[in-house]
Enzyme design. Structure first.
Site, PDB file in Angstrom:
ATOM      1  N   LYS A  87       0.861  -1.198   0.000  1.00 39.28           N
ATOM      2  CA  LYS A  87       0.000   0.000   0.000  1.00 39.28           C
ATOM      3  C   LYS A  87       0.892   1.241   0.000  1.00 39.28           C
ATOM      4  O   LYS A  87       1.742   1.410   0.888  1.00 39.28           O
ATOM      5  CB  LYS A  87      -0.885  -0.052   1.252  1.00 39.28           C
ATOM      6  CG  LYS A  87      -2.133   0.771   1.185  1.00 39.28           C
ATOM      7  CD  LYS A  87      -2.995   0.452   2.405  1.00 39.28           C
ATOM      8  CE  LYS A  87      -4.208   1.328   2.488  1.00 39.28           C
ATOM      9  NZ  LYS A  87      -4.892   1.150   3.775  1.00 39.28           N
TER      10      LYS A  87
HETATM   11  C1  E4P Z   1      -8.120   2.286   3.704  1.00 38.31           C
HETATM   12  O1  E4P Z   1      -7.445   1.391   3.285  1.00 38.31           O
HETATM   13  C2  E4P Z   1      -7.968   2.931   5.015  1.00 38.31           C
HETATM   14  O2  E4P Z   1      -7.344   2.006   5.879  1.00 38.31           O
HETATM   15  C3  E4P Z   1      -9.249   3.298   5.689  1.00 38.31           C
HETATM   16  O3  E4P Z   1     -10.375   2.895   4.954  1.00 38.31           O
HETATM   17  C4  E4P Z   1      -9.303   4.673   6.226  1.00 38.31           C
HETATM   18  O4  E4P Z   1     -10.541   4.868   6.845  1.00 38.31           O
HETATM   19  P1  E4P Z   1     -10.842   6.006   7.916  1.00 38.31           P
HETATM   20  O5  E4P Z   1     -11.175   7.259   7.188  1.00 38.31           O
HETATM   21  O6  E4P Z   1     -12.028   5.476   8.669  1.00 38.31           O
HETATM   22  O7  E4P Z   1      -9.616   6.134   8.775  1.00 38.31           O
END
Ligand code: E4P
Length: 216
Positions: A87
């Protein structure tokens, strides 16, 4: 549409996996820190454990922001397990690194995406997944689901292979709306996945059936 769970919590990952509908897991540094995972060795061990629980794509986020270090870190993450997806944040060196990973057979998830332009760049670099953060967009008074629909339209028109991974999901309705808008994957907290189960008429109907079953 594939279902990923957005957590580093092993109990929640197991619970979602036992439902039989889980296709993968996404994590991020905030979610890992929440579970108290610290240090390179512990981080790698935690990703390996997740990979052993869920047979699907597991996103592991790099912590660096310059090209060379992202590449070095990504190579180490990818070596943990064949299902690891590296990622990478949507920054200039991140895009360069995604292209490098693509050319070297390493799958990627381009994270922190908030616009169609960023999604086009991620696709051009060959990202396996692009992660628009729809809940955070909604929080800033824009329409997150609309962005999913816009990216889906562009990717279909331009024949990009990158899969749209709707992230930052806040509730069950977000999941339904993302499915309608053409998301390939939704990564959700356990609560939102379980929220899909709920309907008051199901509860009322089941209570009545169980009551009547006693008369059978
Ligand atoms: C995506 O891969 C992120 O880990 C995640 O969806 C972020 O979400 P949040 O806005 O609830 O922190």
């Amino acid at each position: 549409m594939k279902f990923f769970i957005d957590t580093a919590n092993l109990a929640q990952i197991k619970e979602a996996n036992e439902l039989g509908i889980l296709d993968g897991v996404t994590t991020n540094p905030s979610l890992m820190a929440k579970e108290g995972i610290k240090g390179e060795e512990a981080i790698a061990k935690h990703y390996k454990t997740i990979c052993e629980i869920v047979d699907g794509d597991i996103s592991a986020e790099v912590l660096s922001t310059d090209f060379n270090t992202i590449v070095e870190e990504g190579k180490k993450l990818a070596a943990i397990h064949p299902n690891i997806i590296v990622k990478v944040p949507m920054i200039k060196d991140g895009v360069k690194a995604i292209k490098w990973f693509t050319d070297n057979g390493i799958k990627t998830n381009c994270t922190l995406v908030f616009s169609a332009g960023q999604a086009i760049l991620a696709a051009k670099a060959g990202a396996t997944y692009v992660s628009p953060f729809i809940g955070r967009i909604d929080d800033s008074s824009w329409d997150g689901v609309e962005l999913i629909a816009q990216i889906a339209h562009i990717y279909a028109l331009q024949e990009f292979d990158t899969q749209i991974l709707a992230a930052s999901i806040r509730n069950a309705l977000h999941i339904v709306k993302c499915a309608e808008a053409g998301a390939d994957v939704c990564t959700c907290p356990l609560e939102s996945i379980l929220g899909l189960l709920k309907h008051p008429l199901t509860d009322i109907g089941l209570a009545k059936f169980l009551e009547d079953a006693k008369k059978m």
